[in-house]
Design a protein around this motif. Structure first.
Motif, short mmCIF file in Angstrom:
data_model
loop_
_atom_site.label_atom_id
_atom_site.label_comp_id
_atom_site.label_asym_id
_atom_site.label_seq_id
_atom_site.Cartn_x
_atom_site.Cartn_y
_atom_site.Cartn_z
N GLY A 221 0.81 -1.21 0.00
CA GLY A 221 0.00 0.00 0.00
C GLY A 221 0.85 1.26 0.00
O GLY A 221 0.54 2.23 0.70
N CYS A 222 1.93 1.25 -0.78
CA CYS A 222 2.85 2.40 -0.89
C CYS A 222 3.56 2.71 0.42
O CYS A 222 4.07 3.82 0.61
N LYS A 223 3.58 1.76 1.33
CA LYS A 223 4.29 1.94 2.59
C LYS A 223 5.40 0.89 2.69
O LYS A 223 5.20 -0.27 2.33
N LYS A 224 6.55 1.31 3.19
CA LYS A 224 7.65 0.36 3.36
C LYS A 224 7.32 -0.60 4.50
O LYS A 224 6.55 -0.26 5.41
N PRO A 225 7.88 -1.80 4.48
CA PRO A 225 7.61 -2.75 5.57
C PRO A 225 8.22 -2.27 6.88
O PRO A 225 9.31 -1.69 6.90
N GLY A 226 7.49 -2.49 7.94
CA GLY A 226 7.99 -2.14 9.28
C GLY A 226 8.27 -3.40 10.07
O GLY A 226 7.49 -4.36 10.04
N VAL A 227 9.40 -3.42 10.76
CA VAL A 227 9.80 -4.59 11.55
C VAL A 227 9.88 -4.20 13.02
O VAL A 227 10.57 -3.23 13.37
N MET A 228 9.18 -4.93 13.86
CA MET A 228 9.17 -4.62 15.29
C MET A 228 10.41 -5.19 15.96
O MET A 228 10.74 -6.36 15.80
N HIS A 247 11.38 0.06 7.77
CA HIS A 247 11.09 0.93 8.91
C HIS A 247 11.24 0.16 10.21
O HIS A 247 10.67 -0.92 10.38
N GLN A 248 12.00 0.72 11.13
CA GLN A 248 12.17 0.09 12.44
C GLN A 248 11.05 0.54 13.38
O GLN A 248 10.87 1.72 13.62
N ILE A 249 10.30 -0.42 13.89
CA ILE A 249 9.24 -0.14 14.85
C ILE A 249 9.76 -0.55 16.23
O ILE A 249 9.78 -1.74 16.57
N GLY A 250 10.22 0.39 16.98
CA GLY A 250 10.79 0.09 18.29
C GLY A 250 9.74 0.09 19.38
O GLY A 250 8.90 0.98 19.44
N TYR A 251 9.76 -0.91 20.21
CA TYR A 251 8.89 -0.91 21.39
C TYR A 251 9.80 -1.06 22.62
O TYR A 251 10.71 -1.87 22.66
N TYR A 252 9.53 -0.22 23.63
CA TYR A 252 10.40 -0.17 24.81
C TYR A 252 10.09 -1.30 25.79
O TYR A 252 8.93 -1.56 26.11
N LEU A 253 11.14 -1.93 26.26
CA LEU A 253 11.00 -2.89 27.35
C LEU A 253 11.02 -2.11 28.66
O LEU A 253 11.65 -1.06 28.76
N LYS A 267 1.09 -2.35 21.51
CA LYS A 267 -0.03 -1.73 20.80
C LYS A 267 0.31 -0.29 20.42
O LYS A 267 -0.03 0.17 19.32
N ARG A 268 0.96 0.43 21.34
CA ARG A 268 1.35 1.82 21.04
C ARG A 268 2.29 1.87 19.85
O ARG A 268 2.11 2.69 18.92
N ALA A 269 3.30 1.00 19.84
CA ALA A 269 4.29 1.00 18.78
C ALA A 269 3.66 0.69 17.42
O ALA A 269 3.94 1.33 16.42
N ILE A 270 2.76 -0.30 17.40
CA ILE A 270 2.11 -0.68 16.14
C ILE A 270 1.22 0.45 15.63
O ILE A 270 1.21 0.78 14.43
N LYS A 271 0.47 1.06 16.54
CA LYS A 271 -0.44 2.14 16.14
C LYS A 271 0.31 3.30 15.50
O LYS A 271 -0.07 3.82 14.46
N GLU A 272 1.42 3.70 16.13
CA GLU A 272 2.21 4.82 15.61
C GLU A 272 2.88 4.44 14.29
O GLU A 272 3.01 5.27 13.38
N ALA A 273 3.32 3.19 14.18
CA ALA A 273 4.06 2.75 12.99
C ALA A 273 3.17 2.68 11.75
O ALA A 273 3.65 2.87 10.63
N LYS A 274 1.88 2.42 11.93
CA LYS A 274 0.99 2.25 10.79
C LYS A 274 0.87 3.50 9.93
O LYS A 274 0.47 3.43 8.77
N GLU A 275 1.26 4.64 10.49
CA GLU A 275 1.20 5.88 9.72
C GLU A 275 2.28 5.91 8.63
O GLU A 275 2.12 6.58 7.61
N VAL A 276 3.38 5.21 8.86
CA VAL A 276 4.49 5.28 7.90
C VAL A 276 4.91 3.92 7.35
O VAL A 276 5.72 3.84 6.43
N GLU A 278 3.99 -0.70 7.14
CA GLU A 278 3.10 -1.85 7.35
C GLU A 278 3.83 -2.84 8.24
O GLU A 278 4.79 -3.49 7.83
N PRO A 279 3.44 -2.90 9.55
CA PRO A 279 4.20 -3.72 10.50
C PRO A 279 4.28 -5.18 10.11
O PRO A 279 3.30 -5.79 9.68
N ARG A 280 5.49 -5.77 10.28
CA ARG A 280 5.73 -7.21 10.08
C ARG A 280 6.53 -7.65 11.32
O ARG A 280 7.58 -7.09 11.62
N VAL A 281 6.05 -8.66 12.02
CA VAL A 281 6.72 -9.02 13.28
C VAL A 281 7.75 -10.15 13.08
O VAL A 281 7.46 -11.14 12.46
N TYR A 282 8.60 -9.77 13.43
CA TYR A 282 9.73 -10.73 13.29
C TYR A 282 10.01 -11.64 14.59
O TYR A 282 9.62 -11.51 15.51
#
Length: 547
Positions: A221-228, A247-253, A267-276, A278-282
């Motif tokens: 969808g014209c968005k680069k893949p995001g990896v958590m 795109h790096q999707i960082g979530y804080y421990l 959930k916070r990290a995924i929500k914010e990342a969706k703007e830039v 498409e999250p893919r969980v590794y």
């Protein structure tokens, strides 16, 4: 006379044969290749067009076709790998300066920045090195000094190599017998079946991780893949994601809860990342008494449907822990629940790299297929392994206890003096980077700033290994303590200096103005001479502080 042709792929420049042209340091005569003035470096060639533009345009085109920072892959420019970054480069420079006799306040550089076990004095496991010796030099199979179980392991590995030599190419996913041994190892560990065809050997875990991440490079969808990735993360992930333009999707421990994971933070990290995007969980190195290793595969399996159908890639390396064979580059990945067509593409992708190093694969085999009770090498292997792990655990505790005893430290948070933070800002550096550079220059201790791993805004960390041997580690921690104490002392001295300067100026005004009528001053100084003496004493104190 027709000119000769030198064809260089991917580099083009238009030239005419039969002429001599000198411009911008390049010379060409009677051929379709351009060489620099020492006639050793070909620059181009393309024979389908002739040179028709003027000299200036030819020079401009020639320059633009050279690789320079402006036309370099932008992903490489933004990529950073903290554990081998500017601090490590400076540490190597300091080592060379020490070799040349340059005076420093220390005698050696202690590289606590990276997990290079053997470089820091960890002794190799005898069984591993004996197997390596035999597969590298099979003539030693007749040597009576080698135990029979070592010889049997070596014979099995050599039989799996083409031509019976580790110098031959292996299958791209690795030597089959080793892949089978890895699957058996995982079955013993998890109590769950493992298919050897899901095992891919690699040159260290890093290569295996990059091989899997490559599969995710696809804009959606014209968005680069995001990896958590968890923060703090290992710089391999941030560097690879930058290189792959992902795109790096960082979530804080949660540092306050032993680096635990909170679902709300995911959930916070995924929500914010969706703007830039498409999250893919590794396992061996677990030292906290309340913690233990958990296999993701086992957890997913025990949870049942639909979780046991989740695609999962797990990695292991022989680089750390009791093995420490990082230079031999051995690792594996187990990739499960992958679509068969995708798996075919993965195998095709890794085939472009031919194969992982054979010796690295052999090391991995000794890790997953160690000496068993009753075999000649077992007792020695067990003693060496337990000895290394026990020493690492003791050093981990030593480091944690030492840092927790430092004022302004907690293991895991570092409190940097406010003045150091302002100084770092003036140098356009992160405060923890500035702190780490000062630590290196003053003590020879090389660590990695926490900003290279990621950290919550407003917090500061650094990463140090526990690999220096006990006596050296003890010395390192003592020097670290002195450095940090001096940092805080310097901050306090600066404050005292400012206060003394204020007093001196105040006293100077009093001396010049002759104003002794204030209640405070009259109780302290009886006359102008006493005031002058106090002023001189303060100046001397200030000078001593500056020295």
């Amino acid at each position: 006379m027709s000119s000769s042709r030198l064809i260089l792929p991917s580099v083009q420049r238009v030239v005419n044969s039969g002429h001599v042209h000198r411009s911008s340091g390049w010379v060409r005569k009677g051929t379709e290749a351009l060489y620099n003035k020492d006639w050793t470096t070909p620059s181009i060639v393309h024979s389908s067009r002739t040179m028709s533009s003027n000299l200036d345009s030819r020079s401009h085109v020639g320059r633009s076709k050279q690789l320079c920072i402006d036309n370099l892959n932008p992903n490489i420019k933004i990529m950073e790998y903290a554990v081998r970054g500017p601090l490590v480069i400076r540490a190597s420079e300091i080592e060379k300066e020490l070799e040349k006799g340059v005076k420093k306040p220390f005698k050696e550089v202690i590289k606590a920045n990276i997990g290079d076990c053997h470089a820091m004095g960890q002794v190799p496991i005898t069984f591993i090195r004996q197997v390596l010796a035999l597969v590298a030099y099979p003539e030693l199979l007749d040597d009576p000094r080698f135990p029979t179980d070592v010889k049997e392991r070596a014979k099995v590995l050599l039989a799996g190599c083409k031509g019976g030599s580790v110098g031959s190419y292996t299958d791209s996913p690795g030597i089959e017998v080793i892949r089978r041994h890895v699957a058996q190892y995982i079955e013993r560990r998890d109590g769950i079946p493992s298919n050897w065809e899901d095992i891919l050997l690699s040159a260290g875990a890093s290569e295996g991780i990059k091989n899997v991440l490559k599969l995710l490079i696809c804009d959606i969808g014209c968005k680069k893949p995001g990896v958590m990735v968890p923060i703090p993360q290992y710089p391999l992930y941030s560097a690879t994601l930058a290189e792959f333009n992902m795109h790096q999707i960082g979530y804080y421990l949660d540092e306050e809860k032993g680096w635990s994971l909170e679902i709300s933070e995911l959930k916070r990290a995924i929500k914010e990342a969706k703007e830039v995007s498409e999250p893919r969980v590794y396992q061996d190195n677990v030292y906290a008494k309340t913690s233990k290793f958990h296999s993701f595969k086992r957890v997913l399996t025990e949870m049942g449907p639909p979780y046991n159908k989740i695609q999962l890639a797990s990695f292991m390396s022989c680089s750390k822990g009791y093995m420490g064979e990082c230079g031999l580059r051995g690792g594996y990945s187990e990739v499960i629940n992958l679509d068969p067509k995708v798996k075919t593409m993965l195998l095709k992708s890794i085939s472009a790299s031919l194969c992982p190093t054979s010796l690295g694969q052999a090391v991995m085999d000794t890790v997953v297929n160690p000496p068993q009770p009753g075999e000649p090498s077992h007792e020695r292997y067990k003693a060496e392994k337990e000895g290394v792990l026990k020493s690492l655990a003791e050093r981990a505790k030593m480091v944690a206890d030492s840092f927790n005893s430092f004022e302004g430290f907690s293991c895991n948070t570092l409190k940097i003096p406010e003045k150091a933070i302002k100084k770092a800002e003036s140098l356009k550096q992160q405060p923890d980077v500035f702190y780490a550079f000062q630590l290196l220059e003053q003590t020879g201790i090389c660590v990695v700033p926490g900003s290279g791993f990621g950290q919550k805004p407003g917090t500061y960390h650094f990463r140090t290994t526990i690999l220096p041997q006990p006596e050296k580690l003890k010395t390192m921690l003592e020097n670290f303590r002195d450095f940090h104490k001096n940092c805080k002392l310097k901050g306090s001295l600066k404050t005292i200096q400012k206060e003394l300067l204020v007093c001196i100026v105040f006293l100077d005004l009093q001396v010049r103005g002759g104003n002794f009528n204030s209640r405070v001053m009259s109780t302290v100084f009886e006359n102008k001479d006493a005031l002058k003496i106090a002023q001189d004493d303060l100046k001397k104190a200030l000078l001593r502080l500056e020295l």
